[in-house]
Design a protein around this motif. Structure first.
Motif, PDB file in Angstrom:
ATOM      1  N   LYS A 258       0.827  -1.210   0.000  1.00 49.57           N
ATOM      2  CA  LYS A 258       0.000   0.000   0.000  1.00 49.57           C
ATOM      3  C   LYS A 258       0.864   1.264   0.000  1.00 49.57           C
ATOM      4  CE  LYS A 258      -3.437  -2.814   0.097  1.00 49.57           C
ATOM      5  NZ  LYS A 258      -2.678  -4.092   0.048  1.00 49.57           N
TER       6      LYS A 258
ATOM      7  N   LYS B 125       1.234   1.711  -3.627  1.00 48.35           N
ATOM      8  CA  LYS B 125      -0.002   2.079  -4.328  1.00 48.35           C
ATOM      9  C   LYS B 125      -0.537   3.453  -3.922  1.00 48.35           C
ATOM     10  CE  LYS B 125      -2.482  -1.704  -3.960  1.00 48.35           C
ATOM     11  NZ  LYS B 125      -3.177  -2.976  -4.231  1.00 48.35           N
TER      12      LYS B 125
ATOM     13  N   THR C  68      -6.154  -7.506  -5.817  1.00 47.72           N
ATOM     14  CA  THR C  68      -6.810  -6.884  -6.975  1.00 47.72           C
ATOM     15  C   THR C  68      -5.973  -7.037  -8.244  1.00 47.72           C
ATOM     16  OG1 THR C  68      -5.737  -4.743  -6.656  1.00 47.72           O
ATOM     17  CG2 THR C  68      -7.795  -5.114  -5.457  1.00 47.72           C
TER      18      THR C  68
ATOM     19  N   THR D 215      -0.922  -4.226  -8.401  1.00 47.75           N
ATOM     20  CA  THR D 215       0.535  -4.126  -8.261  1.00 47.75           C
ATOM     21  C   THR D 215       1.237  -4.967  -9.328  1.00 47.75           C
ATOM     22  OG1 THR D 215       0.115  -3.980  -5.892  1.00 47.75           O
ATOM     23  CG2 THR D 215       2.400  -4.196  -6.575  1.00 47.75           C
TER      24      THR D 215
HETATM   25  C1  LIG Z   1      -2.865  -5.338  -0.721  1.00 46.48           C
HETATM   26  C2  LIG Z   1      -1.887  -6.423  -0.612  1.00 46.48           C
HETATM   27  C3  LIG Z   1      -1.670  -7.326  -1.668  1.00 46.48           C
HETATM   28  C4  LIG Z   1      -2.452  -7.287  -2.956  1.00 46.48           C
HETATM   29  O1  LIG Z   1      -2.110  -6.228  -3.801  1.00 46.48           O
HETATM   30  P1  LIG Z   1      -2.916  -6.008  -5.173  1.00 46.48           P
HETATM   31  O2  LIG Z   1      -2.276  -4.840  -5.810  1.00 46.48           O
HETATM   32  O3  LIG Z   1      -4.342  -5.701  -4.766  1.00 46.48           O
HETATM   33  O4  LIG Z   1      -2.851  -7.249  -5.964  1.00 46.48           O
HETATM   34  C5  LIG Z   1      -0.716  -8.318  -1.489  1.00 46.48           C
HETATM   35  N1  LIG Z   1      -0.021  -8.430  -0.342  1.00 46.48           N
HETATM   36  C6  LIG Z   1      -0.203  -7.572   0.683  1.00 46.48           C
HETATM   37  C7  LIG Z   1       0.582  -7.764   1.908  1.00 46.48           C
HETATM   38  C8  LIG Z   1      -1.141  -6.543   0.592  1.00 46.48           C
HETATM   39  O5  LIG Z   1      -1.316  -5.696   1.613  1.00 46.48           O
END
Ligand SMILES: *Cc1c(COP(=O)(O)O)cnc(C)c1O
Length: 292
Positions: free
Chosen positions: A32, A35, A162, A165
């Motif tokens: 996050k 992102k 999702t 990433t």
């Molecule tokens: C949010 C998250 C993911 C998934 O990421 P996406 O971009 O939604 O595929 C994977 N691992 C961890 C630890 C996360 O917090």
């Protein structure tokens, strides 16, 4: 949030590389932090509140609560609370950061409905789990770090929720390194739909590997817990309990845990508290049944 290290890890006598995005920040779950980089660094003078939705223990929720606090924004989170919930883990953290929780009875809360409701210029809407095109900026920084390290020709792997990433990472590394992923939420079809919503051209999509069996997201599996314990013990690194065990089970199943692998550790350790508690209860119950 500076460049995160890349380390050599040995697991089951195999040496591979690990990108430690879990070390990016103690406040943000590593994934996050990438992102939401855009939300953290861009000038948003007119914004006073953000809105998002999702589950009660979401990593995105906890990270957004930190972000909102840092930026002085109100944070409204729409979720379906159960009657007897006790704030723990990510939820406790988010509430302590001032998150305003709104209980919604209808589920799923439609993304479209949400964006219709939030039309004020002072409000920002962030889709569940940070699946939005703005996520690309931070993931491009991750790609840049990998390229500077020398990722060319390696196989990059990271488990998906999702898929945001994995998708933007493959796009940024296109022609240089191959990115593979596994769907942890939903199946291959769901994941490809998510890719398509962000990038219509399938040539930029990561390679999707299926898990050895169908695991339901957030459900407890004894064999995944065993794998997680072994992985943490042998590597000396704490991995997350939601995504990483599925990730490694998939790599082992496809025979892809090898020296060409660069695995991205995406954080999520804060969520382990509640997962560990649930696993302990489950395993105690199994032990009791066996005795009885
Ligand atoms: C949010 C998250 C993911 C998934 O990421 P996406 O971009 O939604 O595929 C994977 N691992 C961890 C630890 C996360 O917090």
């Amino acid at each position: 949030m500076a460049d995160s290290p890349i380390q050599q890890i040995i697991f089951n006598k195999i040496t591979f590389h690990l990108k430690r995005d879990d070390l990016l920040s103690t406040d943000f779950s590593g994934n996050k932090a990438r992102k939401f980089h855009y939300l953290l660094t861009r000038d948003f003078q007119h914004i006073t509140a953000i809105h998002s939705y999702g589950s009660l223990q979401s990593n995105a929720m906890a990270s957004l609560s930190v972000l909102a606090k840092m930026r002085g924004w109100r944070f409204y989170y729409y979720t379906r609370a159960n009657d007897s919930f006790e704030p723990k883990g990510n939820l406790a953290k988010a509430l302590a950061n001032g998150m305003i929780m709104r209980d919604i009875q209808e589920w799923p809360w439609e993304r479209e409905l949400m964006s219709q409701l939030i039309v004020k210029e002072t409000d920002l809407y962030i889709p569940e789990g940070g699946r939005f095109p703005e996520a690309r900026k931070g993931i491009e920084i991750l790609a840049k770090e990998l390229l500077e390290w020398g990722v060319d020709g390696k196989r990059v792997f990271l488990p998906s929720g999702t898929g945001t990433t994995a998708l933007y990472l493959q796009k940024a590394l296109f022609g240089k390194a191959e990115v593979a992923t596994v769907p942890c939420v939903g199946d291959e079809e769901y994941l490809k739909k998510q890719f398509a919503s962000l990038e219509p051209d399938a040539k930029y999509w990561p390679n999707v590997l299926n898990p050895p069996k169908k695991y339901r997201f957030g459900r407890l599996y004894k064999e995944l817990f065993g794998l997680w314990e072994e992985l943490c013990r042998q590597s000396g690194v704490e991995f997350d309990l939601l995504y990483d065990p599925v990730g490694f089970a998939t790599l082992i199943y496809h025979g892809l845990l090898d020296g060409d692998l660069l695995y991205v550790h995406q954080g999520g350790i804060l969520g382990n508290e509640t997962m560990l508690e649930r696993y302990k209860q489950k395993l105690d119950k199994i032990a009791q049944t066996k005795q009885g």
